[in-house]
Each structure stands twice: as C-alpha cells, then as structure tokens.
Design a protein around this motif. Structure first.
Motif, PDB file in Angstrom:
ATOM      1  N   UNK A   1       0.832  -1.206   0.000  1.00 48.75           N
ATOM      2  CA  UNK A   1       0.000   0.000   0.000  1.00 48.75           C
ATOM      3  C   UNK A   1       0.864   1.253   0.000  1.00 48.75           C
ATOM      4  N   UNK A   2       1.980   1.210   0.727  1.00 51.86           N
ATOM      5  CA  UNK A   2       2.882   2.357   0.775  1.00 51.86           C
ATOM      6  C   UNK A   2       3.487   2.636  -0.592  1.00 51.86           C
ATOM      7  N   UNK A   3       3.801   1.587  -1.339  1.00 53.53           N
ATOM      8  CA  UNK A   3       4.361   1.768  -2.685  1.00 53.53           C
ATOM      9  C   UNK A   3       3.381   2.493  -3.594  1.00 53.53           C
ATOM     10  N   UNK A   4       2.119   2.058  -3.589  1.00 56.27           N
ATOM     11  CA  UNK A   4       1.098   2.744  -4.393  1.00 56.27           C
ATOM     12  C   UNK A   4       0.869   4.163  -3.897  1.00 56.27           C
ATOM     13  N   UNK A   5       0.914   4.329  -2.583  1.00 50.25           N
ATOM     14  CA  UNK A   5       0.703   5.657  -2.007  1.00 50.25           C
ATOM     15  C   UNK A   5       1.807   6.619  -2.434  1.00 50.25           C
ATOM     16  N   UNK A   6       3.056   6.143  -2.421  1.00 53.90           N
ATOM     17  CA  UNK A   6       4.177   6.992  -2.829  1.00 53.90           C
ATOM     18  C   UNK A   6       4.125   7.293  -4.325  1.00 53.90           C
ATOM     19  N   UNK A   7       3.552   6.398  -5.094  1.00 49.73           N
ATOM     20  CA  UNK A   7       3.335   6.702  -6.516  1.00 49.73           C
ATOM     21  C   UNK A   7       2.469   7.945  -6.654  1.00 49.73           C
ATOM     22  N   UNK A   8       1.404   8.021  -5.834  1.00 50.65           N
ATOM     23  CA  UNK A   8       0.518   9.179  -5.888  1.00 50.65           C
ATOM     24  C   UNK A   8       1.185  10.420  -5.311  1.00 50.65           C
ATOM     25  N   UNK A   9       2.112  10.241  -4.374  1.00 51.15           N
ATOM     26  CA  UNK A   9       2.915  11.381  -3.908  1.00 51.15           C
ATOM     27  C   UNK A   9       3.712  11.937  -5.084  1.00 51.15           C
ATOM     28  N   UNK A  10       4.242  11.029  -5.904  1.00 51.17           N
ATOM     29  CA  UNK A  10       4.955  11.454  -7.101  1.00 51.17           C
ATOM     30  C   UNK A  10       4.063  12.228  -8.054  1.00 51.17           C
ATOM     31  N   UNK A  11       2.827  11.778  -8.219  1.00 55.11           N
ATOM     32  CA  UNK A  11       1.872  12.489  -9.082  1.00 55.11           C
ATOM     33  C   UNK A  11       1.653  13.910  -8.563  1.00 55.11           C
TER      34      UNK A  11
ATOM     35  N   UNK B   1     -13.208  17.425  -4.023  1.00 52.60           N
ATOM     36  CA  UNK B   1     -12.016  16.972  -4.742  1.00 52.60           C
ATOM     37  C   UNK B   1     -11.383  15.788  -4.018  1.00 52.60           C
ATOM     38  N   UNK B   2     -11.276  15.883  -2.710  1.00 54.34           N
ATOM     39  CA  UNK B   2     -10.710  14.789  -1.909  1.00 54.34           C
ATOM     40  C   UNK B   2     -11.510  13.504  -2.111  1.00 54.34           C
ATOM     41  N   UNK B   3     -12.830  13.617  -2.032  1.00 50.93           N
ATOM     42  CA  UNK B   3     -13.696  12.442  -2.148  1.00 50.93           C
ATOM     43  C   UNK B   3     -13.637  11.862  -3.559  1.00 50.93           C
ATOM     44  N   UNK B   4     -13.743  12.712  -4.572  1.00 48.94           N
ATOM     45  CA  UNK B   4     -13.756  12.208  -5.944  1.00 48.94           C
ATOM     46  C   UNK B   4     -12.468  11.476  -6.292  1.00 48.94           C
ATOM     47  N   UNK B   5     -11.338  12.061  -5.915  1.00 47.91           N
ATOM     48  CA  UNK B   5     -10.063  11.408  -6.199  1.00 47.91           C
ATOM     49  C   UNK B   5      -9.910  10.120  -5.391  1.00 47.91           C
ATOM     50  N   UNK B   6     -10.195  10.183  -4.101  1.00 43.79           N
ATOM     51  CA  UNK B   6     -10.047   9.007  -3.251  1.00 43.79           C
ATOM     52  C   UNK B   6     -10.954   7.865  -3.680  1.00 43.79           C
ATOM     53  N   UNK B   7     -12.217   8.174  -3.984  1.00 48.20           N
ATOM     54  CA  UNK B   7     -13.165   7.130  -4.379  1.00 48.20           C
ATOM     55  C   UNK B   7     -12.825   6.595  -5.772  1.00 48.20           C
ATOM     56  N   UNK B   8     -12.445   7.495  -6.692  1.00 49.13           N
ATOM     57  CA  UNK B   8     -12.106   7.042  -8.055  1.00 49.13           C
ATOM     58  C   UNK B   8     -10.944   6.052  -8.024  1.00 49.13           C
ATOM     59  N   UNK B   9      -9.850   6.426  -7.373  1.00 48.36           N
ATOM     60  CA  UNK B   9      -8.693   5.526  -7.338  1.00 48.36           C
ATOM     61  C   UNK B   9      -8.943   4.348  -6.403  1.00 48.36           C
TER      62      UNK B   9
ATOM     63  N   UNK C   1      -5.071  14.956  -4.473  1.00 46.22           N
ATOM     64  CA  UNK C   1      -3.966  13.991  -4.435  1.00 46.22           C
ATOM     65  C   UNK C   1      -3.871  13.312  -3.069  1.00 46.22           C
ATOM     66  N   UNK C   2      -4.260  14.020  -2.020  1.00 42.93           N
ATOM     67  CA  UNK C   2      -4.253  13.404  -0.690  1.00 42.93           C
ATOM     68  C   UNK C   2      -5.234  12.234  -0.657  1.00 42.93           C
ATOM     69  N   UNK C   3      -6.389  12.411  -1.312  1.00 39.77           N
ATOM     70  CA  UNK C   3      -7.344  11.315  -1.419  1.00 39.77           C
ATOM     71  C   UNK C   3      -6.739  10.119  -2.134  1.00 39.77           C
ATOM     72  N   UNK C   4      -6.008  10.385  -3.234  1.00 38.27           N
ATOM     73  CA  UNK C   4      -5.356   9.303  -3.964  1.00 38.27           C
ATOM     74  C   UNK C   4      -4.252   8.642  -3.157  1.00 38.27           C
TER      75      UNK C   4
END
Length: 569
Positions: free
Chosen positions: A144-154, A360-368, A480-483
């Motif tokens: 999960x951390x790996x995917x999370x850091x990918x979104x930090x990169x985004x 924005x937080x909800x849409x990004x978090x729910x979408x991803x 991006x925080x949601x992602x």
C-alpha cells in the motif's frame, strides 16, 4: 489582437488541430498504464504458510500441494471474517497420523507460530512484487505504501512540471518527462529490491503529470472555445482506453517485471513527436517569441487550407510585445495578490471553498479506491478491471450530453449521490451474491467518474478570477491526498470485502449532500473579484445587501492596505 482572434481564421477545430489533438491524446493511454499498473504489479494472490513438514529447501513447495480440506489442521480459522489465518500455523507435530486424523484434535489458537515462508497461488499471477518480496501479513503495508508513494509522485509532478512548462515551454517539458518516464519505468521493472522499485515508481508517477497534463494543456490551447468541453472530455476517454488495455497486457504477461517493462515501452513511440508536435502558440506569444508563434500559426493555416490576413500577424506581433511587458510588470503584483487564504477569509467564500476541497478529496479518493480495488471484488480479476475501465466511457458521454443542459451542480450532486447509494447498498448484499456486489461497485465507478469530470469545470467557475489558479491548484493538491490514502483504504477489503466500498459510499454520499449548498454556475457570469466571489450564491435579504456589500468592500480595502504595507516593508 490575441490568439483567440487567430482561431476565428483557423477554425475552432480545424484539420490541423484535429491531427495534433489526436496525437496528444495518445500519451494519455500510456499514462493510464502506469497509474493503473499497480493493481497487477502489486497483486496479492491467495497464499499460505509453508508448513514445517514441507521441504522448501529448493522452493519446490506449491500452494496446491497442501489440500484445502486439511487446512483446519494447520491454520486457525477466524469466525468473524470466515477465513483461515494463513499468517500463522499450529505448533504441532505434523506426522502422518495427525494429518490423516487418527491422532488428537486441533490445539487451541494460542499454540501457534508466526510464518517465515510463504507459497502463492500462481493460477492467476505467475509472480508479482508482493510474491517476490513477501509483502503479506506483517509486511502488507509495504504494498500500500508503494502505491501511495506513486501518488505522492503524481502530486509533486503536477507542481514541478506545471511550473517548468510555464517557464520553459510545453514541448521541452513534455519530452523531458517522457524520457524520464521511460528510463525509470524500465528501472522499476528490473529493480533488485523494494526500495529501488518504489522510488522508481514514484518518479514515474511524477512524470505522468509532465506527460499527460502538459500534453493536455497543449491540446486545449490550440482548440477554440466552442470545442473545449468536447476536447477536454474526449481526452479523458483515451485515459479510459488505456485503463482497459492494461488488463489486456496483464492477461498475456503474467510476470510482473515483464509487465512493467511492456507497459513502459510504448512511451518510446512518442519520442517521434519531437518532429511533429509544435510548441504552444499561446505560450510563445505570452513569452514574446512572436516569430516562432507565427511559424506555428502559418503551418496550421496551411494544413487547414485557410489564409490569415497580414494585418492579423502585425496586430498579433504588437500585442505579443505588450503582453510580454505587461506580464513582467504584473508578475510580482499578481503573485502577492493571489493567496489561498483569500478564499478562507470571508464566510460564504470559505464555505464554498471547503466544500469544493472536500469534493475533490472524495472524488479522487473514491475514483482511485474503486479502480485499485478490483482485486478485492472476487470473481474474475481481469474482467472486473476491464469493466471498471469500460464504465468510464458512458460516464464521459453523459457529461458531453448533459453538462451544458442540466447544469454543473445537478450533475455533480446527482452523480455523487448515485455513487454513494450504490456503494452503500453493498452492505446488505449476502456474500454468495458476489455478482451483485460487483454490479453496485461498477455503478459507483461510473457515477464517480462523471462527478470527477464535472468538478474540474464546476470549481473553475466557482473561484474568483483573481485567485482561480491558486484555488484550483490547492483543490488539486487536496485531491492527491485522497489518492495517496486510497491504497490503505483498500487494505480493509482483506478484513471484510465490502468495507472499502462502504467507506467510499459514505464519503461520496456526504459529498453529494454538501454540494447542494454550492450555487449553480451554468450560464452565470464567473466572479472576477473576491467581493464577487463572496456575493456569488449568497442568500440574503435586500436590506442586508447594501450594508454587507459596504462592509465587505471595506474589508477588502483594509486587506489590500495591509498587503501594500507588507510589500513596502
């Protein structure tokens, strides 16, 4: 005369614009590969602990070697989740008599040992980063951390590459991002350990912003205003095509390393764009590079088979020089005047801003969250993933047909409420009706995709002009925080399959209700000043109007005086 006046001669969406637009949409497919690849690169297949009696000295033990009918003799059973706890095993003598049932019963759960070695079911995935580096049980947070850091990169990429493209041009940053994406995409595929893989993927995440967003900006800057809604939505459809194609790659390539490399190599094809894609004429004019801008415009006019009068070029040249001087003169002043705190200083504007940030937080978090949760839905993983991408196409078609008819708020609220209800309904679906859980999840995905597409336009029309870029930038960072949090949310699916869907549903439903408090923006003039933004959508009686307006004007004047004093210091 500005570039918009040139568009009148070139055509809003002429042959040249169509050709370049199509070419610029193709990188969205490649970016989708990288954003969604984690579903398969970090797939967690069924696994179990290697038992003491199994000889694993040469890694010959297979998942299926120990019959599931005997699992109750080796692994504790959790009555709540109704699954075997394969991260530990009973500390007993696994002799022949015990395994054939002729000796004592299973010992209590406190007589267990923690697993040291694991075997994985290879019927779906030959290998993944999870199986190679044993990111299960106590190490499951690593995936999960790996995917999370990918979104930090985004997130970092949208900040860094956005500023670089404004300063150095769209084209050079697009190609720089592309080269970095290919290099680190391949590096992620050959990474010898977790740290190298994760850092490489994070850099790839950053380059998706440099490739996709910059290409999107170039495409939108050459299209006339009457086609911008279509152009913006259609570009997102290419991302959805990439979403679905990722499943095709995963179907034929079951080894995660080759899959990562295969998803990266299409980026090499876009290198040839260097000789095809022009720099943005709008950006060139904004920087006073008039001769280069005219070359681009003339090429477009030639392909579109139109003639642009010479006086248009002369006026364009004059204006570009003026714009360059004006830009330099106003740069510092605008930077000082525009602040996200201006959006939070006044009550009505603050309320709208916080709701928009939450949306924005909800849409990004729910979408991803839904896009990456297909492994937890059960059934055919590849089919689930393919459908999850396919439902985005009708979502975008819905936007094209309704956004300018029904209004932004109607679509945003309606879609978020539909997504919320559909996902919350999974709580009452019995486990044996797994197809119904998948159906509700896909309805939720369709609806949240439509609302995510709406929030971009709706937010831009809510924020006052003087802080619009600042507001959209801050909203994008909140998204991006949601992602970033979405991968951790999906871990909850290992406790109870519908749990991530229920949390996503609750957030989407709440966001839809809160959005009803936002004013409709369709066919309404966009607010220009902070005062306009505070007044827009504010309900008040006629007696309070002049009084509040005077108070707000004095507040804005006082704030301006404070800024001027601070600048003088």
């Amino acid at each position: 005369m500005g570039y918009d006046d040139v568009i009148k001669y070139l055509g809003d969406f002429g042959r040249y614009q169509k050709q370049i637009y199509f070419l610029l949409c193709l990188p969205a497919i490649s970016c989708a590969f990288h954003k969604l690849a984690g579903v398969f690169l970090l797939a967690r297949p069924d696994f179990r602990c290697v038992l003491p009696f199994e000889n694993d000295s040469q890694n010959q033990t297979r998942f299926e070697n120990f019959n599931k009918t005997l699992w109750n003799l080796a692994y504790p059973y959790d009555q709540i989740t109704e699954t075997y706890q394969v991260c530990e095993y009973y500390d007993v003598d696994y002799n022949e008599g015990y395994l054939n049932g002729s000796t004592v019963s299973v010992p209590p759960i406190n007589h267990t040992k923690t697993c040291e070695h694991f075997v994985y079911d290879q019927s779906v995935y030959k290998s993944s980063a999870v199986t190679e580096w044993n990111m299960v049980c106590s190490r499951q947070l690593l995936s999960a951390t790996s995917d999370s850091l990918f979104m930090v990169g985004v997130l970092l990429g949208s900040i860094v590459f956005g500023q670089l493209s404004d300063r150095y041009g769209r084209k050079p940053i697009f190609f720089a991002s592309l080269v970095i994406q290919v290099v680190f995409g391949v590096l992620a595929g050959v990474a010898p350990e977790y740290f190298t893989y994760t850092i490489s993927r994070m850099i790839v995440g950053a380059t998706t912003s440099g490739v996709f967003l910059v290409a999107y900006v170039i495409a939108m800057e050459m299209v006339g205003s009457s086609y911008r809604l279509f152009a913006g939505v259609a570009c997102q459809m290419f991302f959805s095509v990439g979403f679905m194609l990722t499943a095709g790659f995963a179907y034929f390539i079951r080894d995660w390393r080759w899959l990562q490399i295969a998803l990266t190599l299409p980026g090499v094809l876009f290198m040839c764009y260097h000789w095809i894609i022009p720099e943005s004429a709008r950006w060139l004019l904004s920087k006073g590079r008039k001769d280069e801008a005219i070359v681009v415009i003339e090429k477009a006019a030639q392909v579109n088979n139109v003639t642009i009068p010479q006086e248009v070029y002369e006026n364009l040249i004059d204006e570009s020089a003026e714009k360059k001087n004006d830009a330099e003169a106003n740069k510092n002043e605008k930077a000082a005047a525009a602040s996200v705190f201006d959006l939070l200083r006044y009550p009505n504007l603050r309320r709208k801003t916080l709701i928009i940030f939450f949306d924005w937080f909800v849409n990004s978090g729910v979408y991803y969250g839904l896009s990456w949760n297909t492994n937890n839905l059960g059934g055919n993983v590849l089919l689930n993933f393919m459908i999850s991408g396919a439902v985005e196409i009708p979502a975008y078609i819905l936007l094209l047909l309704t956004l300018n008819r029904w209004g932004r708020r109607t679509i945003l609220c309606g879609c978020m409420l539909v997504a919320g209800v559909a996902l919350l309904l999974t709580i009452i679906v019995p486990a044996y009706l797994n197809w119904l859980i998948i159906l509700f999840a896909m309805i939720g995905k369709l609806a949240i995709t439509a609302s995510y597409g709406t929030i971009y336009i709706f937010s831009a029309e809510q924020f006052p002009t003087v802080v619009r870029n600042v507001g959209l930038g801050a909203a994008s960072m909140v998204a991006r925080i949601g992602g970033i949090l979405a991968p951790y949310l999906n871990l909850l699916g290992q406790i109870w399959r519908p749990l991530p869907l229920i949390i996503c549903g609750a957030l989407a439903f709440l966001g839809g209700l809160l959005s009803l408090m936002l004013p409709e923006t369709l066919n309404k003039p966009m607010p220009e000043t902070i005062e306009d933004g505070e007044k827009f959508g504010k309900r008040r009686n006629a007696n309070d109007l002049s009084e509040t307006g005077e108070e707000l004007t004095s507040m804005v004047a006082a704030a301006g005086g404070q800024q001027a004093n601070g600048k003088a210091k």
